[in-house]
Design a protein around this motif. Structure first.
Motif, PDB file in Angstrom:
ATOM      1  N   ASP A 119     -11.328 -26.650  47.332  1.00 52.47           N
ATOM      2  CA  ASP A 119     -12.473 -27.486  47.698  1.00 52.47           C
ATOM      3  C   ASP A 119     -12.607 -28.675  46.755  1.00 52.47           C
ATOM      4  OD1 ASP A 119     -13.230 -25.833  49.822  1.00 52.47           O
ATOM      5  OD2 ASP A 119     -14.329 -24.490  48.475  1.00 52.47           O
ATOM      6  N   THR A 120     -11.751 -28.715  45.734  1.00 52.84           N
ATOM      7  CA  THR A 120     -11.755 -29.823  44.778  1.00 52.84           C
ATOM      8  C   THR A 120     -11.257 -31.095  45.456  1.00 52.84           C
ATOM      9  OG1 THR A 120     -11.319 -28.271  42.978  1.00 52.84           O
ATOM     10  CG2 THR A 120     -10.844 -30.595  42.547  1.00 52.84           C
ATOM     11  N   LYS A 121     -11.745 -32.234  44.977  1.00 55.07           N
ATOM     12  CA  LYS A 121     -11.364 -33.525  45.563  1.00 55.07           C
ATOM     13  C   LYS A 121      -9.856 -33.735  45.461  1.00 55.07           C
ATOM     14  CE  LYS A 121     -14.325 -36.770  45.074  1.00 55.07           C
ATOM     15  NZ  LYS A 121     -15.194 -37.813  44.481  1.00 55.07           N
ATOM     16  N   VAL A 122      -9.249 -34.218  46.558  1.00 58.92           N
ATOM     17  CA  VAL A 122      -7.801 -34.438  46.624  1.00 58.92           C
ATOM     18  C   VAL A 122      -7.507 -35.883  47.009  1.00 58.92           C
ATOM     19  CG1 VAL A 122      -5.646 -33.823  47.789  1.00 58.92           C
ATOM     20  CG2 VAL A 122      -7.314 -32.037  47.223  1.00 58.92           C
ATOM     21  N   VAL A 123      -6.662 -36.521  46.210  1.00 58.19           N
ATOM     22  CA  VAL A 123      -6.193 -37.879  46.488  1.00 58.19           C
ATOM     23  C   VAL A 123      -4.691 -37.822  46.759  1.00 58.19           C
ATOM     24  CG1 VAL A 123      -5.760 -40.165  45.496  1.00 58.19           C
ATOM     25  CG2 VAL A 123      -7.954 -39.043  45.120  1.00 58.19           C
ATOM     26  N   MET A 124      -4.263 -38.481  47.825  1.00 60.14           N
ATOM     27  CA  MET A 124      -2.829 -38.646  48.092  1.00 60.14           C
ATOM     28  C   MET A 124      -2.470 -40.092  47.768  1.00 60.14           C
ATOM     29  SD  MET A 124      -2.576 -36.614  51.735  1.00 60.14           S
ATOM     30  CE  MET A 124      -0.781 -36.479  51.760  1.00 60.14           C
ATOM     31  N   LEU A 125      -1.474 -40.285  46.914  1.00 62.23           N
ATOM     32  CA  LEU A 125      -1.086 -41.629  46.484  1.00 62.23           C
ATOM     33  C   LEU A 125       0.417 -41.798  46.677  1.00 62.23           C
ATOM     34  CD1 LEU A 125      -2.270 -43.398  43.213  1.00 62.23           C
ATOM     35  CD2 LEU A 125       0.053 -43.641  44.053  1.00 62.23           C
ATOM     36  N   CYS A 126       0.793 -42.811  47.461  1.00 65.17           N
ATOM     37  CA  CYS A 126       2.213 -43.053  47.704  1.00 65.17           C
ATOM     38  C   CYS A 126       2.389 -44.492  48.203  1.00 65.17           C
ATOM     39  CB  CYS A 126       2.751 -42.041  48.719  1.00 65.17           C
ATOM     40  SG  CYS A 126       4.559 -41.868  48.686  1.00 65.17           S
ATOM     41  N   ASP A 127       3.624 -44.852  48.552  1.00 55.90           N
ATOM     42  CA  ASP A 127       3.870 -46.214  49.025  1.00 55.90           C
ATOM     43  C   ASP A 127       3.668 -46.325  50.532  1.00 55.90           C
ATOM     44  OD1 ASP A 127       6.118 -44.658  49.523  1.00 55.90           O
ATOM     45  OD2 ASP A 127       7.439 -45.823  48.222  1.00 55.90           O
ATOM     46  N   TRP A 128       4.516 -45.627  51.314  1.00 55.78           N
ATOM     47  CA  TRP A 128       4.390 -45.687  52.767  1.00 55.78           C
ATOM     48  C   TRP A 128       4.797 -44.361  53.381  1.00 55.78           C
ATOM     49  CZ3 TRP A 128       7.911 -49.787  50.960  1.00 55.78           C
ATOM     50  CH2 TRP A 128       9.220 -49.338  50.798  1.00 55.78           C
ATOM     51  N   THR A 129       4.541 -44.232  54.677  1.00 55.85           N
ATOM     52  CA  THR A 129       4.875 -43.010  55.400  1.00 55.85           C
ATOM     53  C   THR A 129       6.205 -43.179  56.135  1.00 55.85           C
ATOM     54  OG1 THR A 129       3.789 -43.748  57.417  1.00 55.85           O
ATOM     55  CG2 THR A 129       2.427 -42.548  55.816  1.00 55.85           C
TER      56      THR A 129
END
Length: 380
Positions: A119-129
């Motif tokens: 339930d903790t905050k989640v950030v996804m960080l990347c360049d592109w899909t």
């Protein structure tokens, strides 16, 4: 040390590869972890690639075979399989238990997420899909075996608290689908350098006739016409081309003025020194590969006061505008490359200094310290 926002005191960064290894995703995990630590946060790191070497090698082999059969690059490897999802999810479940005191999980990929396990905050960080890359660079529809990974990425991105991309066009591509997608700028994957040091670099660069190219074999459409251009210019004025990222076997004939340095590993002190020596000596960096011209290496060289000759591709134009005050846009046709390089070689110091200094100024705000500050402020 100055502490970050009070709600975030402990961060867990999850990457594919060792976050302290410069070879892991262009050194981005290393600089992210270091900068978060500098903000006074407790930072845990998780390497999901441990014990996955065999699967990864087999996946890369399958990718090469499929790409040869289809006569184009195929976006399919181990990280885009159901097996990858199963194994990585099992690891992520353990991560959630082990780091249950963390205030924020940062997943450095769009292919996995902690959101299913915490339930903790989640950030996804990347360049592109994968979807963006196929449509933007390959200009085609996905093959059936690529669709699983696309659907999986879209699901995970839709579930995350924040999705952060390093490029404005990727945000624009997804903003109607994911209202939590953000673009907060880009980053130079290099240590901070002082302004007076840049002045010294510009003076030494002006005295050199060295051209720099950085890129792997996928950038051959930019390198081959550049090599032809260098041979033409060398008949008029002595000039040298340094190539980082490829091996000398690509040369069709012996040439003393085109030097291949291969891949230079920044985690190796000697190779790192050689890399930055070449960047510091280069009068101009050139990459005219269509569609994509090595954005990260380009802005790193700009940070070191290096003018550019670069393809006019969307994400570069979106970031820096058109025209650019630190060089020239150019396609990969030999006459145009020759003309652009000669323009820079013929400049007086005042004109050259203007371009070189503008290159540094344009990237001076791309520090990791600044990026992490914006990231933490966004998450408050």
């Amino acid at each position: 040390m100055k502490r970050g926002p009070s709600a975030i005191r402990e961060v867990t960064c999850i990457s594919w590869g060792n976050a302290q290894d410069a070879k892991t995703w262009s050194n981005i995990p290393h600089f992210l972890v270091s900068s978060l630590t500098a903000h006074g946060l407790v930072v845990n790191t998780v390497d999901l690639s441990k014990n996955q070497f065999l699967f990864e090698k087999v996946g890369n082999l399958v990718n090469k075979i499929l790409s040869r059969i289809m006569k184009q690059y195929i976006f399919f490897d181990y990280s885009r399989t159901i097996l990858f999802d199963l194994i990585v999810n099992r690891k992520l479940k353990k991560v959630a238990k082990e780091f249950n005191t963390t205030d924020l999980f940062i997943c450095l990929s769009f292919s996995y997420s902690m959101k299913e396990f915490t339930d903790t905050k989640v950030v996804m960080l990347c360049d592109w899909t994968i979807e963006y890359a196929i449509k933007t660079f390959s200009h085609r529809s996905p093959f059936w075996f690529e669709k699983h990974a696309i659907n999986r990425q879209n699901y995970l991105m839709g579930d995350a608290d924040f999705v952060i991309t390093l490029f404005p066009d990727v945000k624009r591509y997804y903003q109607e689908k994911f209202d939590r997608i953000r673009y907060i700028g880009n980053v130079v994957n290099s240590p901070v350098i002082a302004s007076d040091a840049v002045e010294g670099l510009i003076k030494s660069k002006f005295m050199c006739n060295k051209i720099l190219f950085i890129g792997k074999e996928s950038y051959l459409n930019g390198l081959i016409p550049l090599m032809e251009s260098i041979e033409i210019i060398n008949n008029l004025v002595p000039i040298r081309l340094d190539v980082i990222g490829m091996k000398e076997k690509l040369k069709k004939k012996k040439s003393n003025n085109i030097i291949f340095h291969g891949y230079l590993d920044k985690s190796n002190t000697q190779q790192e020194s050689k890399y930055y020596a070449l960047v510091s000596e280069a009068k101009v960096i050139v990459n005219v590969t269509p569609e994509w011209a090595g954005f990260s290496s380009m802005i790193e060289c700009m940070y070191y006061g290096t003018p550019v000759i670069v393809t006019k591709y969307k994400n570069f134009v979106d970031t820096f505008g058109d025209p650019i005050p630190f060089g020239f846009y150019c396609n990969n046709e030999v006459p145009n490359i020759v003309q652009s390089i000669i323009k820079i070689l013929e400049m007086n110091y005042e004109t050259y200094h203007g371009l070189a200094n503008s290159a540094h100024v344009a990237t001076s705000e791309f520090s990791w310290q600044s990026y992490v500050k914006k990231l933490l402020n966004m998450l408050e």
